[in-house]
Structures are given as C-alpha cells and as structure tokens.
Design an enzyme around this catalytic site. Structure first.
Site, short mmCIF file in Angstrom:
data_model
loop_
_atom_site.label_atom_id
_atom_site.label_comp_id
_atom_site.label_asym_id
_atom_site.label_seq_id
_atom_site.Cartn_x
_atom_site.Cartn_y
_atom_site.Cartn_z
N ASP A 153 -52.92 -20.92 24.28
CA ASP A 153 -53.53 -21.81 25.21
C ASP A 153 -55.12 -22.08 24.86
OD1 ASP A 153 -53.94 -19.19 25.77
OD2 ASP A 153 -54.16 -19.38 27.86
N LYS A 184 -49.13 -15.51 21.99
CA LYS A 184 -49.31 -15.17 23.57
C LYS A 184 -49.04 -13.62 23.99
CE LYS A 184 -50.83 -16.88 27.66
NZ LYS A 184 -52.29 -17.35 27.87
N ASP A 214 -43.61 -26.48 17.93
CA ASP A 214 -43.35 -27.66 18.21
C ASP A 214 -44.47 -28.48 19.07
OD1 ASP A 214 -41.52 -30.09 18.93
OD2 ASP A 214 -41.20 -29.18 20.92
N TYR A 222 -35.40 -21.60 20.57
CA TYR A 222 -34.57 -22.74 19.92
C TYR A 222 -33.28 -21.93 19.66
CZ TYR A 222 -37.65 -26.32 19.76
OH TYR A 222 -38.59 -27.61 20.15
C1 IPM Z 1 -39.35 -31.63 16.40
C2 IPM Z 1 -38.57 -32.30 17.38
C3 IPM Z 1 -37.33 -31.63 17.72
C4 IPM Z 1 -37.78 -30.04 18.13
C5 IPM Z 1 -36.53 -32.24 18.72
C6 IPM Z 1 -36.11 -33.67 18.37
C7 IPM Z 1 -35.26 -31.53 18.91
O1 IPM Z 1 -39.56 -32.57 18.75
O2 IPM Z 1 -39.11 -31.69 15.18
O3 IPM Z 1 -40.53 -31.19 16.61
O4 IPM Z 1 -37.89 -30.01 19.25
O5 IPM Z 1 -37.94 -29.51 17.02
MG MG Z 2 -41.43 -31.77 18.35
#
Ligand code: IPM
Ligand code: MG
Length: 339
Positions: A211, A178, A235, A132
């Site tokens: 996994d 992982k 996520d 991210y």
């Molecule tokens: C979450 C969501 C977000 C992320 C999106 C909306 C950018 O999926 O908060 O889990 O990927 O973090």
């Molecule tokens: Mg999410």
C-alpha cells in the site's frame, strides 16, 4: 555474434492483438535483416476467438508449436469472467513453461507523458504462484475462498532473478509485500528475499508494504530500481507503474523461465478497437527488444530501443493515443525504417 537458429512462436491473440503483433513483426524483420539473425517465426492460433472452433483458447496444435519453439511472442488475449469460463491464455503458458519472472520495465520515452523525467525502474512479478494458482473454492453459495500459494522455491527463483537484474542496473532491489497482515505467506517471501540479499553484498536490498508502494510510485518513482513482488501485487503495481511512464500502451513485458520465455505487451486486447489498426504498437515492439536481449543480441535490442525513441522524438508518425493520426501499422513500419 553466434548464428543460432531460433524458432519463435507467434500468437496474435484477440482484439487489437493482430494489429500490434504485425506492426512489431515489421520491426523484427528489419532487425533480422540488419543484424543477420536466424530467427524463424511461425504463427499459432490462440485466444478467446478459438473457443467456439476448438473448445479451448489454447488448441493442441498451438501447444505443440510452443513446445517446439524456443520462445513465444504473444499479443493480448481476452479473458472472460464467470464460473467455469476458460483460464487466461497468458496464465496457462506462464504455468506450463514455469515462466517464473514477469519483467516489466518502466522507462520514460521522448514525447511520452511521464510523471517525472528520465524514470527507469523495473517491476519483477512472481508469475506462477500467489492468488493465480487457481486454487479457488466455493464453500457454499454465500462463501468462497482463494488460496494464496507461496513456496520457498517460487520466492527463491524470482528473488534471485531480481538481484541478478539489479547487478546490471542501479544495484537496488525493493521487496514489495504485506507481511504485517500475510504473516506466513509474505513472511516467507521476506525471509527468502533477505537470505538471498546476503549473497549480493553490493546490492542495496530493502522492502516496503504494497500500500505504501502505491503512493511512493507516484511521489518518488525516481528512487526505485528493481521492485520484486508476488503475483497479484505485481499485476496491480505494474499497471500503476506503467501509467507513471506514459501508460500501458508503451510498457513491454517478458515472462522468463529457465529455458523458455514469452514476450507480450502488458495491456489487454481492447476489443472495441478490433481491426481498426489504431492503437500504438510500442509495448509489443519493445517486447521484441526484450526478446532480442534475452537471446543475447544486445546490439539488436538497443537498435530497437533507439528506433522507437527516434520515431517518438521526430513525432511525425504517431498513433492517436500518442497525439498523432498514424495507424498502428504505419508506426510499426516507421520504427522498422529507422532500424
Ligand atoms: C497481465 C494481465 C493478465 C494477468 C490477465 C490478462 C490475465 O492483466 O498480464 O498483467 O492478470 O496477469
Ligand atoms: Mg495486468
């Protein structure tokens, strides 16, 4: 109970965001009154719907509002795909305020379908690094690369958070990684994790490959307490974990930093239900419970949890996804009434 004056920013977001946020604010209003809390909230414009008007999903006035607030309640916001499109609102706020721990409690609720009874575990997701980080490049028109940034500092603060959380619970932390493939990045995460584990001799620390965890969350979810992991793994496994206790509609989220926090449901903006007052507001209501806990108002937080459980147990005022016919706002008001 102290009488601190709290300033809370509220961003309703897109799609179903305004519906779930307003339903949850009925509950916040009731809690404020019952417990005499000085919590003032102020609305800010943010989300995909702002782009046409302001050229951004996080206008300056909203950013200023966030900066003069103690924390923020955020509804879901739409994040488009495509080169050069706006960056996710949630991700921007997580980065700007260094909200390094994304906490997603997965707890079975009465009359909500849970894979096994009485599940209670938490996913703690690193919230500022990994894939991210926004370090993504085209090499040429046939190849692109994304950088998975992992730092010692980033691992340290989220792992410490997970161990501190486990202290208050079943005293078990599992690192999800992982490192057999990502030998440097997840190798570093694992090294930091086990170094911190030495400072917590009373807490069981173990680790598993991501996994394998996706299977074990289904076959033996009752064996987990706190799972800690990097951003993208977090996520993904938090959505899976949510399904195990009834779905993303009932799981809240807290993004926590050193002295700022953002509370949001983990689900998206579900544009097809925009303005229909239809979906269940539980994830956002329980996010407000997390905010009250974070503020130190445990009794108020517990009151929200109990009220949600009571409304679910009674089963009279439920939205369609929970098997009823009530509107989102009606469910919010019913929970508020129970407070
Ligand atoms: C979450 C969501 C977000 C992320 C999106 C909306 C950018 O999926 O908060 O889990 O990927 O973090
Ligand atoms: Mg999410």
């Amino acid at each position: 109970m102290d009488n601190k004056n709290w300033k809370v920013a509220v961003l309703e977001g897109d799609g179903i965001g305004p519906d779930v946020t307003h339903a949850a604010l009925f509950v916040l209003d009731a809690v404020k009154q019952k417990f005499g809390l000085n919590i003032i909230y102020e609305f800010g414009e943010a989300g995909f719907h702002c782009v046409e008007k302001y050229g951004t999903n996080l206008p300056n006035a909203t950013l200023e509002l966030l900066k003069r607030s103690d924390c923020v309640i955020k509804g879901p916001a739409t994040t488009p795909e495509g080169t050069g499109s706006i960056k996710s609102l949630a991700v921007q706020i997580r980065e700007m305020f260094t909200l390094f721990s994304n906490v997603r409690p997965c707890k079975s609720l009465p009359n909500v379908k849970s894979l096994k009874p009485n599940l209670d575990f938490i996913v703690v997701r690193e919230n500022t690094e990994g894939l991210y980080s926004g370090l993504e490049y085209s090499l040429d028109k046939n190849a692109a690369v994304a950088i998975r940034l992992i730092t010692r500092e980033g691992c340290d603060r989220v792992c410490r958070f997970a161990f501190e959380l486990a202290k208050t619970r079943k005293k078990h932390v599992t690192l999800v990684h992982k490192a057999n493939i990502l030998k440097l990045t997840d190798g570093l995460f694992k090294e930091v994790f086990y170094n911190i584990a030495k400072e917590y001799p009373d807490i069981t620390a173990d680790d598993a490959h991501v996994d394998a965890i996706t299977q074990w969350l289904i076959t033996k979810p009752e064996t987990f307490d706190v799972l800690v992991t990097e951003n993208l793994f977090g996520d993904i496994i938090s959505d899976e974990a949510a399904q195990i206790v009834g779905g993303i509609g009932v799981v809240p989220g807290a993004n926590i930093g050193t002295n700022y926090a953002m509370f949001e449901p983990i689900h998206g903006s579900a544009p097809k239900y925009t303005g229909m007052d239809k979906v269940d507001p539980i994830a956002t209501i329980l996010s407000i419970k997390m905010m009250l806990d974070w503020m130190g108002y445990k009794d108020a937080g517990n009151a929200v949890q109990r009220a949600v459980e009571k409304v679910l147990t009674d089963g009279k005022v439920l939205t369609y996804d929970l098997g009823g016919t009530a509107k989102c706002s009606e469910m919010g008001k019913e929970v508020a009434k129970e407070i």
